[in-house]
Design a protein around this motif. Structure first.
Motif, PDB file in Angstrom:
ATOM      1  N   PHE A 160       0.988  -1.360  -0.330  1.00 40.11           N
ATOM      2  CA  PHE A 160       0.204   0.202   0.007  1.00 40.11           C
ATOM      3  C   PHE A 160       0.755   1.518  -0.049  1.00 40.11           C
ATOM      4  O   PHE A 160       0.881   1.957  -0.113  1.00 40.11           O
ATOM      5  CB  PHE A 160      -0.604   0.164   0.834  1.00 40.11           C
ATOM      6  CG  PHE A 160      -1.903   1.110   1.280  1.00 40.11           C
ATOM      7  CD1 PHE A 160      -3.234   1.272   0.406  1.00 40.11           C
ATOM      8  CD2 PHE A 160      -1.463   2.313   2.155  1.00 40.11           C
ATOM      9  CE1 PHE A 160      -4.173   1.942   0.322  1.00 40.11           C
ATOM     10  CE2 PHE A 160      -2.970   3.198   2.506  1.00 40.11           C
ATOM     11  CZ  PHE A 160      -3.923   3.212   1.070  1.00 40.11           C
ATOM     12  N   LEU A 161       2.070   1.136   0.538  1.00 45.22           N
ATOM     13  CA  LEU A 161       2.826   2.381   0.722  1.00 45.22           C
ATOM     14  C   LEU A 161       3.724   2.932  -0.407  1.00 45.22           C
ATOM     15  O   LEU A 161       3.919   3.671  -0.766  1.00 45.22           O
ATOM     16  CB  LEU A 161       4.072   2.318   1.660  1.00 45.22           C
ATOM     17  CG  LEU A 161       3.372   2.483   3.536  1.00 45.22           C
ATOM     18  CD1 LEU A 161       4.622   1.991   4.355  1.00 45.22           C
ATOM     19  CD2 LEU A 161       2.632   3.521   3.499  1.00 45.22           C
ATOM     20  N   ILE A 162       4.056   1.664  -1.428  1.00 45.12           N
ATOM     21  CA  ILE A 162       4.572   1.490  -2.206  1.00 45.12           C
ATOM     22  C   ILE A 162       3.389   2.081  -3.525  1.00 45.12           C
ATOM     23  O   ILE A 162       4.655   2.518  -4.297  1.00 45.12           O
ATOM     24  CB  ILE A 162       5.145   0.309  -2.752  1.00 45.12           C
ATOM     25  CG1 ILE A 162       5.864  -0.021  -1.469  1.00 45.12           C
ATOM     26  CG2 ILE A 162       5.825   0.265  -4.386  1.00 45.12           C
ATOM     27  CD1 ILE A 162       6.758  -1.200  -1.648  1.00 45.12           C
ATOM     28  N   SER A 163       2.579   1.499  -3.553  1.00 43.11           N
ATOM     29  CA  SER A 163       1.517   1.223  -4.844  1.00 43.11           C
ATOM     30  C   SER A 163       1.553   3.035  -4.841  1.00 43.11           C
ATOM     31  O   SER A 163       0.827   3.695  -3.955  1.00 43.11           O
ATOM     32  CB  SER A 163       0.715   0.977  -4.653  1.00 43.11           C
ATOM     33  OG  SER A 163      -0.406   1.634  -3.691  1.00 43.11           O
ATOM     34  N   ASP A 164       0.763   3.476  -6.334  1.00 40.92           N
ATOM     35  CA  ASP A 164       0.621   4.632  -6.462  1.00 40.92           C
ATOM     36  C   ASP A 164      -1.356   5.333  -6.982  1.00 40.92           C
ATOM     37  O   ASP A 164      -1.338   4.236  -7.074  1.00 40.92           O
ATOM     38  CB  ASP A 164       1.099   4.896  -8.000  1.00 40.92           C
ATOM     39  CG  ASP A 164       1.333   6.362  -8.600  1.00 40.92           C
ATOM     40  OD1 ASP A 164       0.870   7.349  -7.321  1.00 40.92           O
ATOM     41  OD2 ASP A 164       1.518   6.586  -9.842  1.00 40.92           O
ATOM     42  N   ASN A 165      -1.443   6.781  -6.759  1.00 37.49           N
ATOM     43  CA  ASN A 165      -2.205   6.639  -6.706  1.00 37.49           C
ATOM     44  C   ASN A 165      -2.945   7.784  -7.739  1.00 37.49           C
ATOM     45  O   ASN A 165      -3.646   8.149  -7.982  1.00 37.49           O
ATOM     46  CB  ASN A 165      -2.807   6.863  -5.522  1.00 37.49           C
ATOM     47  CG  ASN A 165      -2.271   8.595  -5.398  1.00 37.49           C
ATOM     48  OD1 ASN A 165      -1.267   9.033  -5.873  1.00 37.49           O
ATOM     49  ND2 ASN A 165      -3.011   9.510  -3.957  1.00 37.49           N
ATOM     50  N   GLU A 166      -2.418   7.497  -9.180  1.00 40.52           N
ATOM     51  CA  GLU A 166      -2.239   7.889 -10.126  1.00 40.52           C
ATOM     52  C   GLU A 166      -3.606   7.513 -11.008  1.00 40.52           C
ATOM     53  O   GLU A 166      -3.620   6.132 -10.925  1.00 40.52           O
ATOM     54  CB  GLU A 166      -1.557   8.007 -11.620  1.00 40.52           C
ATOM     55  CG  GLU A 166      -1.239   8.614 -12.813  1.00 40.52           C
ATOM     56  CD  GLU A 166      -0.376   8.511 -13.580  1.00 40.52           C
ATOM     57  OE1 GLU A 166       0.638   8.744 -14.249  1.00 40.52           O
ATOM     58  OE2 GLU A 166       0.369   7.516 -13.247  1.00 40.52           O
ATOM     59  N   ILE A 185     -12.759   5.147 -11.218  1.00 38.51           N
ATOM     60  CA  ILE A 185     -11.519   4.702 -10.446  1.00 38.51           C
ATOM     61  C   ILE A 185     -11.675   5.986  -9.496  1.00 38.51           C
ATOM     62  O   ILE A 185     -10.789   7.244 -10.913  1.00 38.51           O
ATOM     63  CB  ILE A 185     -10.418   4.496 -11.250  1.00 38.51           C
ATOM     64  CG1 ILE A 185     -11.163   2.900 -11.913  1.00 38.51           C
ATOM     65  CG2 ILE A 185      -9.445   4.081 -10.860  1.00 38.51           C
ATOM     66  CD1 ILE A 185     -11.496   2.260 -10.815  1.00 38.51           C
ATOM     67  N   THR A 186     -11.014   6.499  -8.563  1.00 35.63           N
ATOM     68  CA  THR A 186     -10.554   7.586  -7.679  1.00 35.63           C
ATOM     69  C   THR A 186      -8.939   6.851  -7.613  1.00 35.63           C
ATOM     70  O   THR A 186      -9.172   6.056  -7.445  1.00 35.63           O
ATOM     71  CB  THR A 186     -11.877   7.854  -6.662  1.00 35.63           C
ATOM     72  OG1 THR A 186     -11.525   6.293  -5.812  1.00 35.63           O
ATOM     73  CG2 THR A 186     -13.270   7.343  -7.111  1.00 35.63           C
ATOM     74  N   PRO A 187      -8.544   8.307  -7.190  1.00 36.60           N
ATOM     75  CA  PRO A 187      -7.352   7.801  -6.193  1.00 36.60           C
ATOM     76  C   PRO A 187      -7.179   7.038  -5.244  1.00 36.60           C
ATOM     77  O   PRO A 187      -6.012   6.587  -5.738  1.00 36.60           O
ATOM     78  CB  PRO A 187      -6.550   9.705  -5.733  1.00 36.60           C
ATOM     79  CG  PRO A 187      -7.592  10.188  -7.095  1.00 36.60           C
ATOM     80  CD  PRO A 187      -9.155   9.183  -7.414  1.00 36.60           C
ATOM     81  N   PHE A 188      -7.910   6.548  -4.398  1.00 34.25           N
ATOM     82  CA  PHE A 188      -8.052   5.640  -3.132  1.00 34.25           C
ATOM     83  C   PHE A 188      -8.062   3.933  -3.866  1.00 34.25           C
ATOM     84  O   PHE A 188      -7.245   3.604  -3.337  1.00 34.25           O
ATOM     85  CB  PHE A 188      -9.424   5.671  -2.796  1.00 34.25           C
ATOM     86  CG  PHE A 188      -8.674   4.925  -1.129  1.00 34.25           C
ATOM     87  CD1 PHE A 188      -7.576   5.041  -0.440  1.00 34.25           C
ATOM     88  CD2 PHE A 188      -9.902   3.760  -1.370  1.00 34.25           C
ATOM     89  CE1 PHE A 188      -7.826   3.852   0.718  1.00 34.25           C
ATOM     90  CE2 PHE A 188      -9.847   3.058  -0.396  1.00 34.25           C
ATOM     91  CZ  PHE A 188      -8.902   3.251   0.734  1.00 34.25           C
ATOM     92  N   LYS A 189      -9.319   4.326  -5.107  1.00 31.39           N
ATOM     93  CA  LYS A 189      -9.205   3.026  -5.877  1.00 31.39           C
ATOM     94  C   LYS A 189      -8.174   2.810  -6.221  1.00 31.39           C
ATOM     95  O   LYS A 189      -7.818   1.112  -6.042  1.00 31.39           O
ATOM     96  CB  LYS A 189     -10.224   3.153  -6.802  1.00 31.39           C
ATOM     97  CG  LYS A 189     -11.923   2.976  -5.807  1.00 31.39           C
ATOM     98  CD  LYS A 189     -13.128   3.000  -6.619  1.00 31.39           C
ATOM     99  CE  LYS A 189     -13.757   2.898  -6.441  1.00 31.39           C
ATOM    100  NZ  LYS A 189     -15.146   3.325  -7.527  1.00 31.39           N
ATOM    101  N   SER A 190      -7.531   3.634  -6.913  1.00 35.83           N
ATOM    102  CA  SER A 190      -6.352   3.286  -7.919  1.00 35.83           C
ATOM    103  C   SER A 190      -5.054   2.498  -6.979  1.00 35.83           C
ATOM    104  O   SER A 190      -4.220   1.757  -7.556  1.00 35.83           O
ATOM    105  CB  SER A 190      -5.830   4.207  -9.134  1.00 35.83           C
ATOM    106  OG  SER A 190      -4.986   4.037  -9.691  1.00 35.83           O
ATOM    107  N   LYS A 191      -5.096   3.278  -5.620  1.00 37.17           N
ATOM    108  CA  LYS A 191      -4.236   3.165  -4.962  1.00 37.17           C
ATOM    109  C   LYS A 191      -4.502   1.544  -4.561  1.00 37.17           C
ATOM    110  O   LYS A 191      -3.438   0.696  -4.195  1.00 37.17           O
ATOM    111  CB  LYS A 191      -4.139   3.971  -3.957  1.00 37.17           C
ATOM    112  CG  LYS A 191      -3.030   3.669  -2.427  1.00 37.17           C
ATOM    113  CD  LYS A 191      -2.362   5.013  -1.726  1.00 37.17           C
ATOM    114  CE  LYS A 191      -1.276   4.724  -1.530  1.00 37.17           C
ATOM    115  NZ  LYS A 191      -0.373   4.839  -1.816  1.00 37.17           N
TER     116      LYS A 191
END
Length: 108
Positions: free
Chosen positions: A56-62, A72-78
């Protein structure tokens, strides 16, 4: 006839929820009664939580323009990214474990 099918589905959902809760409850009760035997399970669970946290810390929210069609929201993307990273990591660990087990068994 539709109401009867709906009632059957709701009863089925209720029974599934009850079964899941009873299964989890029995596992928790067993873990408290036999704590020494179940420490390995807790270590594995802690390892999975750490892996998911790191993913979760490594993933991107782009959020790309092509994602907007799927809401798809930034949280869903993360969350999706962290799930993929954790899957890749755990899959890699599984492959490494299989290869290591085969190599060790060749020398026995």
């Amino acid at each position: 006839m539709d109401n009867l099918a709906d009632i059957g589905l709701y009863v089925g959902y209720f029974l599934i929820i009850v079964a899941v809760l009873l299964t989890l409850g029995a596992g928790i009760v067993h873990m408290f009664r036999h704590f020494r035997k179940d420490q390995d399970i807790l270590y594995g669970l802690a390892g999975l939580i750490i892996i998911m946290g790191l993913a979760f810390l490594i993933s991107d929210n782009e959020v790309l323009k092509s994602y907007e069609a799927f809401d798809i929201t930034p949280f869903k993307s993360k969350m999706i990214g962290s799930g993929l990273i954790a899957t890749y990591f755990l899959g890699g660990l599984a492959i490494i474990g299989i290869v290591a087990a085969e190599i060790i068994s060749m020398f026995r």
